[in-house]
Enzyme design. Structure first.
Site, short mmCIF file in Angstrom:
data_model
loop_
_atom_site.label_atom_id
_atom_site.label_comp_id
_atom_site.label_asym_id
_atom_site.label_seq_id
_atom_site.Cartn_x
_atom_site.Cartn_y
_atom_site.Cartn_z
CB CYS A 99 -0.88 -0.01 1.22
SG CYS A 99 -1.81 1.66 1.41
CG LEU A 100 3.38 2.19 -2.36
CD1 LEU A 100 3.92 2.26 -3.86
CD2 LEU A 100 4.47 2.47 -1.44
#
Length: 113
Positions: A99-100
């Site tokens: 997850c960015l």
């Protein structure tokens, strides 16, 4: 990446192919500390071994990243996921996806379930 999306992936452009060949040679000559490229015959998909950094919860653990380069790399970012087993971390899903995401109100990345 599922097998159906893997077959749908387009071949690398000439620019992407040249760039990746150059980067692979550089990696072999001057590999980054703590990372090891697992040699395959697929320039579009790299498997990278990552050794956990000393002094962290991940010290001495080894993980594998799968890096899939798109047709128009480097103008498009590669997809990077952890192969099983992924490290336990709030920004890494159990399927290995990283997850960015980032919200406007926060300075650190956040993920929704």
């Amino acid at each position: 990446m599922t097998s159906s999306s893997a077959t749908a992936r387009k071949a690398l452009s000439k620019i992407a192919c040249n760039r990746l060949q150059k980067e692979l040679v550089e990696w072999q000559v001057n590999p980054p500390a703590g990372f090891k490229h697992k040699v395959t015959d697929n320039l579009q998909r790299w498997v990278i071994e990552v050794i956990g950094a000393p002094g962290t919860l991940y010290a001495n653990d080894t993980y594998q990243l799968q890096v899939d380069f798109p047709e128009h790399y480097p103008m498009e970012a590669p997809q990077v996921i952890f192969l099983h087993p992924a490290p336990l971390h709030p920004h890494i899903y159990s399927n290995g996806h990283i997850c960015l995401g980032k919200t406007n109100d926060q300075k650190i990345p956040t993920c929704s379930s």
